[in-house]
Motif scaffolding. Structure first.
Motif, mmCIF file in Angstrom:
data_model
loop_
_atom_site.group_PDB
_atom_site.id
_atom_site.type_symbol
_atom_site.label_atom_id
_atom_site.label_comp_id
_atom_site.label_asym_id
_atom_site.label_seq_id
_atom_site.Cartn_x
_atom_site.Cartn_y
_atom_site.Cartn_z
ATOM 1 N N ASP A 88 -16.336 63.405 -28.529
ATOM 2 C CA ASP A 88 -17.621 63.746 -27.770
ATOM 3 C C ASP A 88 -17.537 63.694 -26.404
ATOM 4 O O ASP A 88 -18.086 64.455 -25.612
ATOM 5 C CB ASP A 88 -18.861 62.914 -28.686
ATOM 6 C CG ASP A 88 -20.232 63.566 -27.794
ATOM 7 O OD1 ASP A 88 -20.477 64.515 -28.021
ATOM 8 O OD2 ASP A 88 -20.558 62.534 -27.308
ATOM 9 N N PRO A 122 -15.831 66.989 -31.881
ATOM 10 C CA PRO A 122 -16.836 67.221 -33.108
ATOM 11 C C PRO A 122 -17.213 68.557 -33.519
ATOM 12 O O PRO A 122 -17.144 69.298 -32.881
ATOM 13 C CB PRO A 122 -17.848 66.339 -32.542
ATOM 14 C CG PRO A 122 -17.651 65.619 -31.361
ATOM 15 C CD PRO A 122 -16.465 66.470 -30.771
ATOM 16 N N GLN A 123 -17.344 68.797 -34.786
ATOM 17 C CA GLN A 123 -17.635 69.781 -35.406
ATOM 18 C C GLN A 123 -18.971 70.546 -35.210
ATOM 19 O O GLN A 123 -19.161 71.883 -35.059
ATOM 20 C CB GLN A 123 -17.327 70.014 -36.709
ATOM 21 C CG GLN A 123 -15.936 69.926 -37.192
ATOM 22 C CD GLN A 123 -14.875 70.851 -36.687
ATOM 23 O OE1 GLN A 123 -15.030 72.031 -36.655
ATOM 24 N NE2 GLN A 123 -13.938 70.188 -36.004
ATOM 25 N N GLU A 124 -19.890 69.703 -34.694
ATOM 26 C CA GLU A 124 -21.328 70.303 -34.550
ATOM 27 C C GLU A 124 -21.530 70.869 -33.216
ATOM 28 O O GLU A 124 -20.825 70.441 -32.223
ATOM 29 C CB GLU A 124 -22.235 68.834 -34.268
ATOM 30 C CG GLU A 124 -22.405 67.879 -35.625
ATOM 31 C CD GLU A 124 -21.133 67.193 -35.847
ATOM 32 O OE1 GLU A 124 -20.302 66.787 -34.803
ATOM 33 O OE2 GLU A 124 -20.804 66.536 -36.881
ATOM 34 N N PRO A 125 -21.959 72.083 -33.360
ATOM 35 C CA PRO A 125 -22.380 72.828 -32.104
ATOM 36 C C PRO A 125 -23.122 72.181 -31.244
ATOM 37 O O PRO A 125 -24.073 71.378 -31.473
ATOM 38 C CB PRO A 125 -23.178 74.075 -32.684
ATOM 39 C CG PRO A 125 -22.902 74.257 -34.261
ATOM 40 C CD PRO A 125 -22.671 72.788 -34.470
ATOM 41 N N SER A 126 -22.823 72.195 -30.004
ATOM 42 C CA SER A 126 -23.367 71.712 -28.714
ATOM 43 C C SER A 126 -23.178 72.336 -27.508
ATOM 44 O O SER A 126 -22.020 73.143 -27.320
ATOM 45 C CB SER A 126 -22.886 70.100 -28.648
ATOM 46 O OG SER A 126 -21.526 70.200 -28.244
ATOM 47 N N LEU A 159 -22.407 80.512 -29.081
ATOM 48 C CA LEU A 159 -23.066 79.007 -29.038
ATOM 49 C C LEU A 159 -24.277 79.180 -28.039
ATOM 50 O O LEU A 159 -25.130 78.560 -28.473
ATOM 51 C CB LEU A 159 -21.902 78.309 -28.604
ATOM 52 C CG LEU A 159 -21.052 77.624 -29.351
ATOM 53 C CD1 LEU A 159 -19.842 76.823 -29.033
ATOM 54 C CD2 LEU A 159 -21.948 76.548 -30.688
ATOM 55 N N LEU A 163 -27.722 78.147 -29.653
ATOM 56 C CA LEU A 163 -28.374 76.880 -29.059
ATOM 57 C C LEU A 163 -29.674 77.317 -28.064
ATOM 58 O O LEU A 163 -30.189 75.972 -27.536
ATOM 59 C CB LEU A 163 -27.370 76.051 -28.432
ATOM 60 C CG LEU A 163 -26.194 75.465 -29.289
ATOM 61 C CD1 LEU A 163 -25.205 75.006 -28.402
ATOM 62 C CD2 LEU A 163 -26.863 74.552 -30.278
#
Length: 451
Positions: A88, A122-126, A159, A163
Motif C-alpha cells: 500500500d 493491494p487488490q482493493e480499488p484506490s 477506476l 471511485l
C-alpha cells in the motif's frame, strides 16, 4: 554535520558519509534501526504526497526542485517499503512520484518502481492504485513499450469513474489521447483529449487544461491543419504562462516554431525556438533537450543544411542515451527534413555530418543552435513562390498530404472534399509539374521544400 544551501536558497544540513555510517552502525547495535527507518520512510511518503501536488496543477519547477533535493531520501523510502513488502505504501509513493520521474528523473527508474509497486499492490480499488497504473503505462509508452499500456489506461479511467475521482479519470483520458496522437490515430485522440479538457475545466484544473490544449494542437498539426494547430497552441501557451509551467510553455513554442518552418517564416521560427532555451528547456531532462535540438534541426534544414544534419545526429544521441524515440507527428516532420537534407547534401555527406553530430559535446551543439538562429533571421523565407511550380494553394495542400503517404480517400477525408476532386487536383499537379506519377510528384515536393 555541515550546512549547505539548496536551489531555493534554504539552508540544509548535510551529514558526512563517515558520520552517517557510524550512526547507522550505532542504530543497528541499539536495535532501533527498524523503527527509525520506518519513521524516515513515513516522512518521505508524507512529503512526496504533499509536495507532488499531482492534480492541483501541472508539476512546476519549484515542485521539481523540492523533490530533487530529497531524491536520496525518496529512494531510501522506496527501498524500505519494498523490503518490508508494504504494498500500500509503495503504491502511494510511486503514485506521488510519477510526475517527478516523467519530467525530471529517470524514466527507466520510474517504470521499474511502478512495476514493483503494482506487483505487490493491494487488490482493493484506490486512487493511489489508479495513479500507479497511470505511471506504469505512461512511462512504458515513453520508453517505446506499448504491450500493456492500453489495458492499464482503461483501468485508470474506469477506476477514476468508479471511485468518483475526477482528477484520475481526467488524466487517464488525457494520456489515452496523448498516446493515440503519438500513434497517428488523430480521430481517436481528438475525442479523448476534448473529453479530458472539458473535465479539467469542470475541476478548475487550469494547469492541466493548458496541457490538453497543447495536445489538441499537436493533433491539429498532425492532421496538417496549421491554422487550427497554431490557434490551439497559442491558447495553451497563454495558459502555461498564466499557470507558470515553463516546460509546457517550451513544448508549445517548439511546435509553434515547427509551424513557422512549415510556412517558410524562418525568422519567426527562430524566435520561437530560441525562446525555448530561455525557458530552460536545454537544462532539463534529456528528452526535452533532444526534442528542441531536433526542432532546430528542422529549421536549419532551410537555413544551414550542414548544421541541420549535425543537429539531427545530436538529437538522436540524446534520445538514444535516454532510451527514447520521437513519436508522431514529430517523427514524420524529422523524416521529411532528413529527406530534404539528403537531396541537398548528398547521402554520404549527410551521413558524415549526422555522425559528427552524434559525437559532439553539448558546447558544440549549443554553438550550432546559436548559428542556426542567426542564419534563420538573416535568411527569411526559404522558398520563393516559383518553388511551388505554379500550383494553387489547394493543389499544394493536396501534394503535401500525398507526400505524407495518404491515399486519395484519406486526403479527401482530411480536406472534406470528394476522392474524385482529389484525383482532379492530382492530375492538375502532374500537368503543372511535368511529372508522371505520385512518386515523382512526391520527389518534387521533397526537393523543393513543400513538405
Amino acid at each position: 554535520m555541515r550546512q549547505a544551501t539548496d536551489a531555493q536558497g534554504e539552508p540544509r544540513y548535510l551529514m558526512l558519509e563517515t558520520a552517517r555510517e557510524f550512526a547507522l552502525d550505532q542504530l543497528a547495535r541499539s536495535g532501533e534501526a527498524g523503527p527509525v527507518a520506518l519513521a524516515h520512510a513515513a516522512w518521505a511518503l508524507a512529503f512526496a504526497e504533499r509536495v507532488g501536488r499531482r492534480m492541483s496543477k501541472r508539476e512546476d519547477e519549484a515542485t521539481m526542485v523540492c523533490l530533487d533535493a530529497e531524491s536520496a531520501n525518496l529512494r531510501e523510502a522506496l527501498e524500505w517499503f519494498a523490503h518490508e513488502r508494504d504494498g500500500d505504501a509503495l503504491v502511494r509513493l510511486v503514485a506521488a512520484l510519477h510526475g517527478w520521474w516523467s519530467d525530471r528523473a529517470d524514466h527507466h527508474e520510474g517504470r521499474a518502481w511502478a512495476e514493483r509497486a503494482l506487483a505487490s499492490a493491494p487488490q482493493e480499488p484506490s486512487p493511489a492504485l489508479g495513479w500507479a497504473f497511470l505511471a506504469a503505462a505512461h512511462l512504458a509508452h515513453t520508453l517505446g513499450d506499448d504491450e500493456s499500456v492500453d489495458g492499464r489506461l482503461e483501468r485508470v479511467v474506469s477506476l477514476g469513474r468508479a471511485l468518483g475521482d475526477g482528477p484520475l479519470e481526467a488524466v487517464g483520458l488525457l494520456v489515452q489521447g496523448q498516446l493515440a496522437a503519438d500513434r497517428g490515430d488523430y480521430d481517436a485522440a481528438l475525442g479523448l483529449l476534448e473529453a479530458a479538457r472539458v473535465l479539467f475545466l469542470r475541476l478548475d484544473a487550469h494547469g492541466w487544461v493548458s496541457n490538453a490544449l497543447y495536445h489538441l494542437g499537436i493533433v491539429a498539426y498532425g492532421r496538417r491543419d496549421l491554422d487550427a494547430a497554431e490557434a490551439r497552441l497559442g491558447e495553451a501557451l497563454a495558459a502555461c504562462r498564466d499557470t507558470g509551467v515553463p516546460t509546457d510553455a517550451a513544448y508549445c513554442l517548439e511546435y509553434l516554431g515547427l509551424i513557422a518552418c512549415d510556412r517558410g517564416d524562418l525568422p519567426v521560427a527562430a524566435e520561437r525556438l530560441a525562446a525555448c532555451t530561455e525557458l530552460g528547456a536545454l537544462r532539463v531532462l534529456a528528452h526535452h533537450r533532444g526534442r528542441l535540438v531536433a526542432a532546430v534541426a528542422v529549421l536549419a534544414a532551410a537555413a544551414l543544411p550542414d548544421a541541420s544534419a549535425r543537429l539531427f545526429g545530436a538529437a538522436e544521441a540524446v534520445h538514444g542515451g535516454a532510451g527514447l524515440s520521437p513519436d508522431l507527428p514529430e517523427r514524420a516532420v524529422y523524416a521529411r527534413a532528413c529527406d530534404r537534407l539528403r537531396a541537398a547534401l548528398g547521402a554520404e555527406a549527410f551521413e558524415r555530418a549526422r555522425q559528427q553530430g552524434r559525437l559532439m559535446p553539448d558546447e558544440a551543439v549549443d554553438a550550432d543552435l546559436r548559428a542556426v538562429f542567426a542564419a534563420a533571421c538573416e535568411t527569411g523565407r526559404p522558398h520563393p513562390p516559383a518553388a511551388t511550380g505554379g500550383l494553387s494553394a489547394r493543389e499544394v495542400e493536396v501534394l503535401r498530404l500525398v507526400a505524407d503517404g495518404l491515399t486519395d480517400a484519406e486526403v479527401a477525408a482530411r480536406l472534406s472534399i470528394s476522392p474524385r476532386t482529389v484525383g482532379q487536383h492530382l492530375r492538375s499537379v502532374y500537368n503543372k509539374l511535368g511529372v508522371p506519377s505520385r512518386a515523382a510528384a512526391t520527389r518534387y515536393a521533397v526537393e523543393h521544400g513543400l513538405v
